[in-house]
Scaffold this motif. Structure first.
Motif, PDB file in Angstrom:
ATOM      1  N   ALA A   1       0.837  -1.208   0.000  1.00 21.59           N
ATOM      2  CA  ALA A   1       0.000   0.000   0.000  1.00 21.59           C
ATOM      3  C   ALA A   1       0.871   1.257   0.000  1.00 21.59           C
ATOM      4  CB  ALA A   1      -0.927  -0.007   1.213  1.00 21.59           C
ATOM      5  N   ALA A   2       1.941   1.229   0.807  1.00 16.77           N
ATOM      6  CA  ALA A   2       2.846   2.383   0.857  1.00 16.77           C
ATOM      7  C   ALA A   2       3.500   2.610  -0.512  1.00 16.77           C
ATOM      8  CB  ALA A   2       3.911   2.161   1.932  1.00 16.77           C
ATOM      9  N   ALA A   3       3.918   1.498  -1.148  1.00 20.93           N
ATOM     10  CA  ALA A   3       4.553   1.602  -2.469  1.00 20.93           C
ATOM     11  C   ALA A   3       3.589   2.181  -3.502  1.00 20.93           C
ATOM     12  CB  ALA A   3       5.047   0.230  -2.909  1.00 20.93           C
ATOM     13  N   VAL A   4       2.324   1.732  -3.467  1.00 17.45           N
ATOM     14  CA  VAL A   4       1.312   2.240  -4.406  1.00 17.45           C
ATOM     15  C   VAL A   4       1.082   3.731  -4.182  1.00 17.45           C
ATOM     16  CG1 VAL A   4      -1.124   2.116  -5.056  1.00 17.45           C
ATOM     17  CG2 VAL A   4       0.184   0.012  -4.725  1.00 17.45           C
ATOM     18  N   ILE A   5       0.994   4.146  -2.916  1.00 17.98           N
ATOM     19  CA  ILE A   5       0.787   5.574  -2.606  1.00 17.98           C
ATOM     20  C   ILE A   5       1.939   6.411  -3.154  1.00 17.98           C
ATOM     21  CG2 ILE A   5       0.708   7.265  -0.729  1.00 17.98           C
ATOM     22  CD1 ILE A   5      -0.779   5.113   0.933  1.00 17.98           C
ATOM     23  N   ILE A   6       3.168   5.901  -2.938  1.00 19.41           N
ATOM     24  CA  ILE A   6       4.352   6.652  -3.368  1.00 19.41           C
ATOM     25  C   ILE A   6       4.410   6.756  -4.894  1.00 19.41           C
ATOM     26  CG2 ILE A   6       6.873   6.576  -3.460  1.00 19.41           C
ATOM     27  CD1 ILE A   6       6.761   5.371  -0.607  1.00 19.41           C
ATOM     28  N   VAL A   7       4.201   5.623  -5.588  1.00 19.97           N
ATOM     29  CA  VAL A   7       4.248   5.638  -7.062  1.00 19.97           C
ATOM     30  C   VAL A   7       3.141   6.523  -7.624  1.00 19.97           C
ATOM     31  CG1 VAL A   7       4.017   4.231  -9.146  1.00 19.97           C
ATOM     32  CG2 VAL A   7       5.391   3.405  -7.233  1.00 19.97           C
ATOM     33  N   SER A   8       1.958   6.482  -6.993  1.00 14.13           N
ATOM     34  CA  SER A   8       0.849   7.347  -7.437  1.00 14.13           C
ATOM     35  C   SER A   8       1.235   8.814  -7.289  1.00 14.13           C
ATOM     36  CB  SER A   8      -0.409   7.054  -6.612  1.00 14.13           C
ATOM     37  OG  SER A   8      -0.811   5.722  -6.781  1.00 14.13           O
TER      38      SER A   8
END
Length: 589
Positions: A287-294
């Protein structure tokens, strides 16, 4: 440079340092602060990993969550402060100073540029370089430099940090790089070509626009306003087509970059979800990775747009460098000054650039000081070229030109031109007062000295009749005055300069009889005790000259006094006889 070759980022950086000049260190400092700011921003984003892990841990520990939240805040503050310091370079006026510096250097380069080189540029082209190209060259040094570093440094910082969290996520995020490189190359090649073509099209448009405006009164008089506007319309259409083509080509890489970012995000979710199902990755970390990439998708999508600015800068600065690259005429020995003002040409040959035919061919003659030499011949025979060579318009390919026994190649422009006054057939006056137009020849002259020069040039009377006398502004190119009035003001300027050598380039050829009489009186005053070169069309005006040169196809074919040349019954005699027959025909008519 090949058509599709583009300048590397490192080369652009070196160009930027060259542009910055004495502001180079300040610019480097700003880049360091920006780099620090975006490392801090990247670390602040990266704190999402440990923060979310702490918040969703099986045993929630408030102090851990507050620690990572505090670190996120700290890195954000560091980023803000460093970014603020980085923008000092722009906000304190350095970019304005650099622009001013470049324009000043361009002005110096134009002053030193050989007139032969300068004549190849259209006014509009130079105007484009001085205005838009200078601004485009420094455009990237403020906000754009900040945006570029943000787009590059923030993702790199996050990817490096992600390797410490889970190397597989880091590799998934990195998947964007190998696919973005071809898009980068595609965009740069297209932009580079488009910017070069646009600068060329824009220069042509400015040149055609200025030419059209300056010639509008003539075009109206011959009822060709619409016909001659065709060139201007074609130039406008050319710019329009270049912009459309560039816009169309540039959008495809943009769209593909957006698609690539979305695909990367989907792959991250799909593969990361697989790792979560296999219990090799926590859902919180994904979830953290998705937030950052977004969060990174927006600046990454701007990457190609920011890059295109560098091509604008590169293309613009190359046009500026082309001016700087033109070397002034070299002073071959130590700078010398002439003490006497006799003039000699010794076997002088000169050919204009990109021409095959010699404009002057083995020209030799001697002019004693305080004598008058006239130059006659058909149009295009080399008369004006010969006079230009005395002013060092360019250096001859062979032979030498000396004033007072000193080769003009050994004089700098200031020492040479202080000894020469020129009265052209086509007078150029500046959009200023009459007083300032005359005083230009001697900036420290008093008002009384200017007035005395005007009286000597027989223009004081008509100046006194003007609404504000010598303080009258005469308009662009002196457009509010008649041809004879403009000519007399230019002679007043030459009288005020009081140079020992005077060059007259058919100053009365385009005047009516009354104006010619007034101008001739002014010229007689100007020529007292001077070394004089007269380019003449009407032979009756130079019959008293001490020496007459007859030019034909760049060669001196006859030389002597009027009486000697008439008695020779050669080329000069034919010209004289033809003009006499015209006079007789006019009287008979």
């Amino acid at each position: 440079m090949k058509k599709n070759q583009f300048t590397s980022i490192f080369t652009i950086y070196k160009l930027t340092l060259e542009l910055a000049g004495n502001k180079e260190n300040e610019f480097k400092k700003s880049l360091i602060f920006f780099a620090l700011a975006f490392v801090g921003q990247g670390l602040a984003f990266s704190m999402f990993y440990p923060l979310l892990m702490a918040m969703f841990a099986e045993t929630f520990i408030l102090s851990d969550a507050l620690l990572y939240l505090g670190l996120m805040g700290l890195f954000s503050v560091v980023s803000f402060c460093a970014k603020w310091k980085g923008h000092d370079f722009d906000y304190t006026g350095n970019i304005v100073d650099i622009s001013h510096d470049i324009r000043t250097k361009l002005g110096v380069a134009l002053r030193k540029m050989p007139l032969e080189k300068l004549s190849k540029y259209k006014t509009g082209e130079l105007n484009s370089i001085f205005s838009s190209n200078v601004d485009e060259s420094v455009l990237h040094m403020g906000m754009i430099a900040s945006m570029f570093l943000e787009i590059v440094i923030v993702p790199i910082t996050i990817v490096i940090f992600t390797f410490f969290i889970d190397y597989r996520l880091a590799l998934l995020i990195l998947i964007i790089l190998p696919f973005s490189i071809p898009l980068y190359n595609w965009k740069r090649k297209g932009t580079n070509t488009e910017k070069i073509e646009f600068n060329k099209a824009n220069a042509i448009l400015e040149a055609d626009f200025i030419e059209y405006i300056q010639g509008l009164s003539v075009l109206k008089s011959v009822n060709k306003v619409g016909v001659n506007a065709q060139n201007l319309h074609e130039s406008i259409s050319y710019v329009n087509e270049v912009q459309k083509k560039g816009l169309y080509k540039g959008q495809i890489p943009f769209v593909l970059m957006g698609v690539l970012i979305e695909i990367t995000l989907l792959i991250l979710v799909f593969v990361g979800g697989y790792f979560v199902l296999n219990n090799t990755l926590s859902l919180v970390t994904l979830a953290a990775a998705v937030i950052i990439v977004s969060r990174l998708s927006e600046p990454l999508s701007m990457f190609l747009g920011v890059i295109s600015v560098f091509d604008t800068m590169d293309s613009a600065f190359n046009r500026i460098k082309a001016i700087f690259a033109i070397k002034p005429l070299a002073i071959e020995k130590s700078n010398e000054e002439s003490k006497t003002f006799d003039i000699s040409f010794d076997n002088v040959s000169f050919t204009y650039e990109n021409q095959q035919t010699k404009a002057l061919n083995k020209v030799s003659f001697y002019m004693p000081s305080k004598s008058m030499t006239a130059i006659v011949g058909h149009s295009g025979c080399g008369k004006t070229t010969l006079s230009k060579m005395i002013m060092r318009y360019a250096d001859p390919q062979k032979g030498s030109i000396k004033i007072g026994g000193v080769d003009i190649k050994n004089m700098n422009s200031k020492n040479l031109m202080k000894n020469i006054s020129v009265v052209f057939q086509d007078v150029y006056l500046f959009d200023d007062t009459i007083m300032n137009n005359i005083r230009m020849a001697k900036p420290d002259a008093t008002d009384k000295e200017v007035e005395v020069a005007a009286q000597s040039a027989f223009c004081h009377e008509f100046i006194s009749r003007l609404p504000t006398g010598y303080d009258t502004t005469i308009g662009d190119i002196g457009g509010s005055l008649s041809g004879g009035e403009r000519q007399r003001i230019s002679i007043a300027r030459a009288i005020l300069k009081n140079a020992p050598i005077v060059i007259l380039d058919e100053p009365t050829a385009a005047l009516d009889t009354q104006s010619e009489v007034a101008v001739q009186k002014a010229i007689d005053k100007l020529l007292e005790d001077k070394t004089v070169i007269v380019i003449a069309h009407r032979l009756s005006t130079i019959s008293s000259a001490d020496n007459i040169l007859v030019l034909d196809n760049g060669e001196v074919i006859e030389m002597g006094t009027h009486k000697e040349l008439v008695n020779n019954k050669d080329k000069y005699f034919d010209m004289w006889s033809a003009q006499q027959r015209v006079k007789e025909w006019s009287l008979d008519a």
